[in-house]
Design an enzyme around this catalytic site. Structure first.
Site, mmCIF file in Angstrom:
data_model
loop_
_atom_site.group_PDB
_atom_site.id
_atom_site.type_symbol
_atom_site.label_atom_id
_atom_site.label_comp_id
_atom_site.label_asym_id
_atom_site.label_seq_id
_atom_site.Cartn_x
_atom_site.Cartn_y
_atom_site.Cartn_z
ATOM 1 N N SER A 7 0.815 -1.218 0.000
ATOM 2 C CA SER A 7 0.000 0.000 0.000
ATOM 3 C C SER A 7 0.845 1.263 0.000
ATOM 4 C CB SER A 7 -0.942 -0.002 1.207
ATOM 5 O OG SER A 7 -0.218 -0.168 2.409
ATOM 6 N N ASP A 63 -3.213 6.694 11.878
ATOM 7 C CA ASP A 63 -2.456 5.870 10.929
ATOM 8 C C ASP A 63 -1.096 6.534 10.736
ATOM 9 O OD1 ASP A 63 -1.302 4.579 8.782
ATOM 10 O OD2 ASP A 63 -2.956 4.914 7.382
ATOM 11 N N HIS A 74 0.913 5.198 6.616
ATOM 12 C CA HIS A 74 0.666 5.783 5.303
ATOM 13 C C HIS A 74 0.798 7.304 5.365
ATOM 14 C CE1 HIS A 74 -1.429 1.830 5.316
ATOM 15 N NE2 HIS A 74 -0.824 1.742 4.141
#
Length: 427
Positions: free
Chosen positions: A162, A406, A409
């Site tokens: 990702s 998070d 990311h």
């Protein structure tokens, strides 16, 4: 009468001593006159100080020059970027209020909601104005027109997890703004996605392969890391989709870092999953990378395809790493770490060493895009609480909980744009 034997001086000629004395007197007078003239004449050749009252124009020019040099932030003795010479990881983040992203998460329709921080409620914007400056060289800005010209008639494929999708979406967004709407398209899939720049006959693609090698969790994701099994010697089922490409960009790291020993399997899943062996993460990672390296060496023609490998993207899950002992992960961080060569627990130097050793032994040249050190400083650039979880955007109440942040990311636009700035310079 002149006695015999005495010479008579020649008529009309002065004696030599008188001539010498006369010459000395004349020279002395000449020197004295010159010194006096020099003292009185301000335009003398041998002057060491300008008289300010008689040289107002010169003073003005000198003052202007001094002001220019005093404020000369543009004076730069760094050399032009050369990937062979420049250590891009050695540098600093400099705040530049005039720096503007090439896109936003409203003007680029291809950004996952997971990375769309502004759309998701992030109000501060300083994180968008930090510019990476290597110490040794100047890093050219990302030029979308140049990028598309380099890709004309070519396929660019990002392969990985990702975070590689983070970089892929950044690259697409940085170039798509100069392409007319009818001359571009995007086809998204769970595993494989393709952006087309029709006018340039170019594609910018992404293939989902978080371990690069095969596993029981990369297609149908298993949430529990204890149940994940990696086939460290198998890659062909995925890699058959990576051939015929002009530029390949790989990454793999974060999925290996579960904190557990890796369940590694040799052979086929058809024989059951009971034959796995638990390995320390660096050992399993090394076996997986060697499988990838063998595929590259046996399949890729370096005269037709360029290969890149993006180093690990750091996680910032321990605020004590950067001195915020009472903080929680990257929650509410709005400034980069200033400490030179900061390195936190979210980047594993042992794993980075594995990449270096494997790449050095390969026959096919691999260009390493070193993003780790520059990203270590950027605790402010993560998606944090401006993201989604379980397919739902965090609401206002959930955004007040630091545990929801998070810190793996990155916001788009944001830090991955600098990764691609380095990548394009290497191209």
């Amino acid at each position: 009468m002149i006695p015999s034997g005495t010479m008579k001086p020649p008529r009309g000629k002065l004696p030599l001593p008188i001539i010498i004395i006369t010459i000395c007197v004349l020279l002395f007078m000449a020197v004295l006159y010159a010194e006096r003239s020099s003292f009185l004449n301000s335009s003398s050749t041998f002057k060491f100080k300008t008289c300010p009252r008689k040289h107002n124009k010169s003073k003005s020019n000198y003052k202007k020059a001094e002001e220019v040099f005093a404020n000369a932030s543009w004076i730069d003795d760094r050399f032009d970027f050369d990937p062979e010479e420049c250590n891009v990881a050695n540098g600093k983040w400099v705040f530049n209020s005039s720096l503007k992203p090439l896109y936003s998460d409203t003007t680029c329709p291809y950004i996952d909601r997971q990375f769309s921080c502004v759309k998701n409620g992030r109000n501060d914007s300083d994180y968008l104005h930090w510019e990476w400056q290597p110490e040794d060289c100047t890093l050219p800005p990302f030029n979308p027109e140049l990028a598309l010209k380099k890709l004309q008639g070519k396929r660019l494929l990002f392969v990985g997890d990702s975070l590689q999708r983070n970089q892929w979406e950044s690259f697409v967004c940085m170039v798509q703004g100069i392409i007319p709407e009818k001359k571009k398209s995007m086809k998204r899939g769970r595993v494989y996605s393709v952006f087309k720049a029709k006018e340039y006959n170019a594609t910018i693609e992404f293939y989902w392969a978080p371990f690069l090698v095969e596993s029981n969790t990369d297609i149908h994701i298993i949430g529990d890391p204890k149940k994940r099994i990696i086939k460290v010697d198998q890659i062909m089922e995925r890699a058959k989709n990576w051939t015929g490409v002009d530029i390949l960009v790989f990454n793999t790291y974060v999925w290996w870092m579960s904190g557990l020993r890796i369940k590694a399997l040799w052979g086929s899943f058809a024989n059951g999953e009971e034959g796995y062996e638990e390995l320390d993460t660096p050992i399993a990672y090394k076996l997986g990378l060697r499988t990838w390296a063998n595929w590259v060496d046996s399949t890729i023609d370096p005269n037709k395809t360029r290969v890149f490998f993006t180093t690990m993207s750091p996680a910032h899950t321990k605020s004590a790493d950067w001195g915020h002992k009472n903080g929680t992960k990257c929650f509410n961080e709005t400034m980069p770490v200033k400490k030179k060569n900061h390195w936190g627990s979210g980047s594993n130097k042992g794993m980075m060493s594995v990449v270096s050793k494997v790449v050095k032994r390969m026959k096919v040249p691999v260009n390493v895009i070193n993003i780790t050190q520059i990203s270590e400083y950027r605790i402010d650039a993560h998606s944090s609480v401006y993201t989604e979880t379980g397919g739902k955007i965090l609401n206002e109440e959930e955004r007040t909980n630091p545990l929801n942040a998070d810190c793996i990311h990155w916001c788009l636009p944001g830090l991955p744009d600098t990764w691609n700035q380095i990548f394009l310079a290497m191209l």
